[in-house]
Design a protein around this motif. Sequence first.
Motif, PDB file in Angstrom:
ATOM      1  N   ARG A 120       0.700  -1.301  -0.044  1.00  0.00           N
ATOM      2  CA  ARG A 120      -0.140   0.061   0.005  1.00  0.00           C
ATOM      3  C   ARG A 120       0.957   1.180  -0.012  1.00  0.00           C
ATOM      4  O   ARG A 120       1.939   1.287   0.837  1.00  0.00           O
ATOM      5  CB  ARG A 120      -0.829   0.148   1.135  1.00  0.00           C
ATOM      6  N   GLY A 127       5.037   1.240  12.507  1.00  0.00           N
ATOM      7  CA  GLY A 127       3.849   0.456  12.265  1.00  0.00           C
ATOM      8  C   GLY A 127       3.300   0.503  10.939  1.00  0.00           C
ATOM      9  O   GLY A 127       2.140  -0.161  10.796  1.00  0.00           O
ATOM     10  N   ARG A 128       3.654   1.318   9.983  1.00  0.00           N
ATOM     11  CA  ARG A 128       2.953   1.564   8.907  1.00  0.00           C
ATOM     12  C   ARG A 128       4.035   1.593   7.716  1.00  0.00           C
ATOM     13  O   ARG A 128       4.969   2.234   7.706  1.00  0.00           O
ATOM     14  CB  ARG A 128       2.118   2.909   8.534  1.00  0.00           C
ATOM     15  N   TYR A 129       3.863   0.467   6.853  1.00  0.00           N
ATOM     16  CA  TYR A 129       4.996   0.270   5.794  1.00  0.00           C
ATOM     17  C   TYR A 129       4.222   0.224   4.362  1.00  0.00           C
ATOM     18  O   TYR A 129       3.161   0.161   4.077  1.00  0.00           O
ATOM     19  CB  TYR A 129       5.690  -0.936   5.916  1.00  0.00           C
ATOM     20  N   PHE A 132       3.987  -4.633   3.700  1.00  0.00           N
ATOM     21  CA  PHE A 132       3.767  -5.086   4.956  1.00  0.00           C
ATOM     22  C   PHE A 132       3.586  -6.655   4.857  1.00  0.00           C
ATOM     23  O   PHE A 132       3.074  -6.961   3.685  1.00  0.00           O
ATOM     24  CB  PHE A 132       3.076  -4.272   5.940  1.00  0.00           C
ATOM     25  N   GLN A 134       0.804  -9.755   5.985  1.00  0.00           N
ATOM     26  CA  GLN A 134      -0.373 -10.045   6.718  1.00  0.00           C
ATOM     27  C   GLN A 134      -0.334 -11.386   6.886  1.00  0.00           C
ATOM     28  O   GLN A 134      -0.039 -12.330   6.126  1.00  0.00           O
ATOM     29  CB  GLN A 134      -1.590  -9.589   6.038  1.00  0.00           C
ATOM     30  N   ARG A 265     -13.999   0.094  10.057  1.00  0.00           N
ATOM     31  CA  ARG A 265     -13.108  -0.473   9.269  1.00  0.00           C
ATOM     32  C   ARG A 265     -13.006   0.142   7.725  1.00  0.00           C
ATOM     33  O   ARG A 265     -13.984   0.289   7.336  1.00  0.00           O
ATOM     34  CB  ARG A 265     -13.046  -1.894   9.345  1.00  0.00           C
ATOM     35  N   ALA A 287      -3.651  -1.221  15.838  1.00  0.00           N
ATOM     36  CA  ALA A 287      -4.599  -2.405  15.630  1.00  0.00           C
ATOM     37  C   ALA A 287      -3.865  -3.432  14.911  1.00  0.00           C
ATOM     38  O   ALA A 287      -3.154  -3.173  13.786  1.00  0.00           O
ATOM     39  CB  ALA A 287      -5.754  -1.876  14.260  1.00  0.00           C
ATOM     40  N   VAL A 288      -3.710  -4.500  15.677  1.00  0.00           N
ATOM     41  CA  VAL A 288      -2.913  -5.703  15.378  1.00  0.00           C
ATOM     42  C   VAL A 288      -3.790  -6.321  14.118  1.00  0.00           C
ATOM     43  O   VAL A 288      -2.899  -7.118  13.472  1.00  0.00           O
ATOM     44  CB  VAL A 288      -2.474  -6.637  16.609  1.00  0.00           C
ATOM     45  N   LEU A 289      -5.035  -6.691  14.305  1.00  0.00           N
ATOM     46  CA  LEU A 289      -5.624  -7.325  13.283  1.00  0.00           C
ATOM     47  C   LEU A 289      -6.823  -6.809  13.154  1.00  0.00           C
ATOM     48  O   LEU A 289      -7.739  -6.075  14.154  1.00  0.00           O
ATOM     49  CB  LEU A 289      -5.893  -8.528  13.698  1.00  0.00           C
ATOM     50  N   GLY A 290      -7.522  -6.800  12.069  1.00  0.00           N
ATOM     51  CA  GLY A 290      -9.059  -6.375  11.938  1.00  0.00           C
ATOM     52  C   GLY A 290      -9.673  -7.549  10.888  1.00  0.00           C
ATOM     53  O   GLY A 290      -8.995  -7.985  10.013  1.00  0.00           O
ATOM     54  N   ALA A 312      -7.428 -10.181   8.955  1.00  0.00           N
ATOM     55  CA  ALA A 312      -6.006  -9.980   8.456  1.00  0.00           C
ATOM     56  C   ALA A 312      -5.157  -9.372   9.659  1.00  0.00           C
ATOM     57  O   ALA A 312      -5.753  -8.451  10.520  1.00  0.00           O
ATOM     58  CB  ALA A 312      -5.992  -9.055   7.443  1.00  0.00           C
ATOM     59  N   MET A 313      -3.957  -9.907  10.027  1.00  0.00           N
ATOM     60  CA  MET A 313      -3.237  -9.616  11.261  1.00  0.00           C
ATOM     61  C   MET A 313      -1.904  -9.027  10.493  1.00  0.00           C
ATOM     62  O   MET A 313      -1.538  -9.558   9.601  1.00  0.00           O
ATOM     63  CB  MET A 313      -3.102 -10.829  12.052  1.00  0.00           C
ATOM     64  N   GLY A 314      -1.436  -7.709  10.876  1.00  0.00           N
ATOM     65  CA  GLY A 314      -0.196  -7.312  10.544  1.00  0.00           C
ATOM     66  C   GLY A 314       0.998  -7.918  11.361  1.00  0.00           C
ATOM     67  O   GLY A 314       0.937  -7.948  12.609  1.00  0.00           O
ATOM     68  N   ARG A 317       3.276  -5.394  13.046  1.00  0.00           N
ATOM     69  CA  ARG A 317       2.879  -4.867  14.348  1.00  0.00           C
ATOM     70  C   ARG A 317       2.639  -5.983  15.245  1.00  0.00           C
ATOM     71  O   ARG A 317       2.935  -5.665  16.553  1.00  0.00           O
ATOM     72  CB  ARG A 317       1.379  -4.360  14.009  1.00  0.00           C
TER      73      ARG A 317
HETATM   74  P1  AMP Z   1      -6.648  -4.022   7.021  1.00  0.00           P
HETATM   75  O1  AMP Z   1      -6.381  -4.873   5.865  1.00  0.00           O
HETATM   76  O2  AMP Z   1      -6.433  -2.596   6.590  1.00  0.00           O
HETATM   77  O3  AMP Z   1      -7.889  -4.384   7.683  1.00  0.00           O
HETATM   78  O4  AMP Z   1      -5.308  -4.249   8.056  1.00  0.00           O
HETATM   79  C1  AMP Z   1      -5.330  -5.361   8.737  1.00  0.00           C
HETATM   80  C2  AMP Z   1      -4.152  -5.400   9.664  1.00  0.00           C
HETATM   81  O5  AMP Z   1      -2.898  -5.108   8.778  1.00  0.00           O
HETATM   82  C3  AMP Z   1      -4.046  -4.198  10.349  1.00  0.00           C
HETATM   83  O6  AMP Z   1      -4.462  -4.474  11.510  1.00  0.00           O
HETATM   84  C4  AMP Z   1      -2.459  -4.070  10.709  1.00  0.00           C
HETATM   85  O7  AMP Z   1      -2.010  -4.875  11.476  1.00  0.00           O
HETATM   86  C5  AMP Z   1      -1.982  -4.326   9.370  1.00  0.00           C
HETATM   87  N1  AMP Z   1      -1.541  -3.361   8.180  1.00  0.00           N
HETATM   88  C6  AMP Z   1      -2.536  -2.574   7.574  1.00  0.00           C
HETATM   89  N2  AMP Z   1      -1.862  -1.720   6.713  1.00  0.00           N
HETATM   90  C7  AMP Z   1      -0.644  -1.872   7.096  1.00  0.00           C
HETATM   91  C8  AMP Z   1       0.716  -1.011   6.747  1.00  0.00           C
HETATM   92  N3  AMP Z   1       0.539  -0.188   6.036  1.00  0.00           N
HETATM   93  N4  AMP Z   1       1.800  -1.311   7.467  1.00  0.00           N
HETATM   94  C9  AMP Z   1       1.847  -2.277   8.364  1.00  0.00           C
HETATM   95  N5  AMP Z   1       0.763  -3.073   8.789  1.00  0.00           N
HETATM   96  C10 AMP Z   1      -0.392  -2.698   8.279  1.00  0.00           C
END
Ligand code: AMP
Length: 424
Positions: A120, A127-129, A132, A134, A265, A287-290, A312-314, A317
């Motif tokens: 992305r 914590g944001r890359y 990353f 999942q 979300r 948010a570790v996972l959502g 999905a769990m990051g 993170r």
């Molecule tokens: P999402 O797919 O946006 O629902 O995100 C699910 C999980 O993926 C989040 O809770 C984060 O742990 C992780 N995540 C989402 N975007 C990023 C990002 N840019 N960098 C690192 N982890 C991410």
Amino acid sequence: MNSAAPPSKDLAAVKGTKDILPGEVEVWQRVEAEAKRLFELYGFRELRAPVIEPTELYLKGTGETTDIVTKEMYTFTDKSGRSITLRPEYTPSVARAIVEHRLDLLGTPMRYYYIGPMFRYDKPQKGRYRQFHQIDIEVFGEKDPAVDAEIVEMADSLLRRLGVRGTETLVNSVGCRACRPAYGRDLKARAEAVRDRLCEDCRRKVEANPLRIFDCKVEGCRAEARNFPKITDYLCEECRDHFARFRGCLDLLGVAHRPEPNLVRGLDYYTKTIFEIVAGEGGQQNAVLGGGRYDDMMKDLGGPDICGTGFAMGLERLIALLDVKPEPRKFVYLIHVGEEAKTRAAVAARDLRAAGMEALLEFGVRNFKSQFARANKLGAGWALIIGEDEIRGGLYKVKDMATGDQKDVRPEGVVEFLRPRLEG
Ligand code: AMP
């Protein structure tokens, strides 16, 4: 490369990506192995989809008004003129694979997991890359809220097995196509009333999809969003009942959770259940996972009417929360002096490896003393010494690096001698 100078800026890793080096990668391997073992206990099987997908998959699947699609996708045109996207999330790939291979007709449970990189173009920060990783799980074809609770319990169980403490599980329902229009109208009216106080991006969202204002990271917009109408006040009877039963199952499974009406979300496809597990003081980065339910996604992609739920769990993170040190490795360092010793050491190393033991052999021209120093420095458990005397006498020396004890062992007895010592 011999030069100590760092690579020029052009050759450094792309911004928002990083190398995971030995020393750190062992923690990743442990987490991945633990996750796979656990998911298989719940009947999940691995499904590996390509990293690149047709861009339309995300326009239809993720949603055209989401931040991911409007701002964050790595999209390019390939040599045939086709628009391709590096996957920003995994769920659409699984839905596509089910339709493409008609996995729904196999009669096997549609429970899939996958661990791998997502892409992305977001603003990199802690914590944001941009690349990353999942851990992604999906269940298709199960409407019952008990399944939503089962996967939340599975996520919770993984975190506990990994020793993560102090997380909070937030849950909500975003309703369905029956109850969302009335909510959408009220939400839009309210958002229009405070439009001037929203950021430029959110002002656009007022028209396009006001629900997405909840995803904004700007504090002013978040403060406004806290006073917006709550979707939970608009749920139809079916969605209300689904949410209540989901929460009831979580209670039965012993999963503590808190309803969070502002949780929506960042994706368009969610219906009914959504949830997030947060660590630390809360907030987006924690948010570790959502995850949640997406009952219409498959249909919207032109496939059969099959519901789905997942999370999905990051990994970055998750790993940041772990306090684990990789176990020191037990291995044999082979010390060899002379040409014949070198080939004998290569054979001994092959035999040790074939018997499941880690054996390290280095070929730089070094004398006994410096090889011994290497064995010490690298933390070898044992050294196997083969020099001219050992070859002449027909006995190799095996040295316990921790105690300094040394034994003479016949070449064909080395594996047998070391196996119990390395395993113990
Ligand atoms: P999402 O797919 O946006 O629902 O995100 C699910 C999980 O993926 C989040 O809770 C984060 O742990 C992780 N995540 C989402 N975007 C990023 C990002 N840019 N960098 C690192 N982890 C991410």
